[in-house]
Design a protein around this motif. Structure first.
Motif, PDB file in Angstrom:
ATOM      1  N   VAL A   1       0.847  -1.212   0.000  1.00 42.58           N
ATOM      2  CA  VAL A   1       0.000   0.000   0.000  1.00 42.58           C
ATOM      3  C   VAL A   1       0.876   1.253   0.000  1.00 42.58           C
ATOM      4  O   VAL A   1       0.611   2.204  -0.736  1.00 42.58           O
ATOM      5  N   ALA A   2       1.932   1.257   0.810  1.00 40.36           N
ATOM      6  CA  ALA A   2       2.836   2.413   0.865  1.00 40.36           C
ATOM      7  C   ALA A   2       3.523   2.621  -0.479  1.00 40.36           C
ATOM      8  O   ALA A   2       3.658   3.758  -0.948  1.00 40.36           O
ATOM      9  N   ALA A   3       3.956   1.533  -1.111  1.00 43.22           N
ATOM     10  CA  ALA A   3       4.632   1.658  -2.413  1.00 43.22           C
ATOM     11  C   ALA A   3       3.676   2.167  -3.481  1.00 43.22           C
ATOM     12  O   ALA A   3       4.050   3.010  -4.309  1.00 43.22           O
ATOM     13  N   LEU A   4       2.441   1.662  -3.476  1.00 45.87           N
ATOM     14  CA  LEU A   4       1.460   2.144  -4.452  1.00 45.87           C
ATOM     15  C   LEU A   4       1.170   3.623  -4.255  1.00 45.87           C
ATOM     16  O   LEU A   4       1.113   4.388  -5.216  1.00 45.87           O
ATOM     17  N   ALA A   5       0.998   4.035  -3.009  1.00 44.39           N
ATOM     18  CA  ALA A   5       0.719   5.452  -2.730  1.00 44.39           C
ATOM     19  C   ALA A   5       1.905   6.326  -3.121  1.00 44.39           C
ATOM     20  O   ALA A   5       1.741   7.378  -3.737  1.00 44.39           O
ATOM     21  N   ALA A   6       3.116   5.888  -2.780  1.00 47.38           N
ATOM     22  CA  ALA A   6       4.313   6.663  -3.118  1.00 47.38           C
ATOM     23  C   ALA A   6       4.514   6.721  -4.626  1.00 47.38           C
ATOM     24  O   ALA A   6       4.891   7.760  -5.175  1.00 47.38           O
TER      25      ALA A   6
END
Length: 119
Positions: free
Chosen positions: A8-13
């Motif tokens: 989720v963090a990678a997708l958001a970033a």
């Protein structure tokens, strides 16, 4: 950070970084590859998974919890390829990802002093 949180963090970033003109093509490609892998994973599960993934690009904060639930159910945290792609994207974006699940006596920040006694 567990596997779902990492993805989720990678997708958001990646979504945020993709909006700037200065983002390198390598980062755009890494994000696109991660997103496509996640999309394929979600397409085999819940019927609204792909729709929520797409909605999360426009409003990541609004859809973060629901996307996390779908990713957890889909088993994304067990997919080594997706986890490696997410970790690599965050690394390329300059984010520090530390797996501290088995750590003892962790310290975060600069100029700290710490004394540990482990029994």
């Amino acid at each position: 950070m567990n596997g779902v949180e990492l993805v989720v963090a990678a997708l958001a970033a990646g979504t945020t970084a993709g909006l700037t003109d200065t983002t390198s093509s390598a980062i755009r490609d890494a994000y696109a590859g991660l997103r496509e892998s996640v999309r394929r994973r979600l397409a085999t599960g819940a019927e609204d998974g792909v729709r929520i993934l797409e909605a999360s690009e426009a409003s990541p904060d609004i859809w973060r919890d629901r996307l996390s639930e779908l990713l957890s159910v889909s088993g994304v945290d067990q997919d080594e390829g997706i986890l490696a792609a997410a970790h690599s994207l965050l690394h390329d974006l300059g984010a520090n990802v530390v797996d501290a699940r088995e750590a003892k006596g962790i310290q975060v920040g600069n100029h700290n002093t710490q004394t540990n006694t482990f029994n």
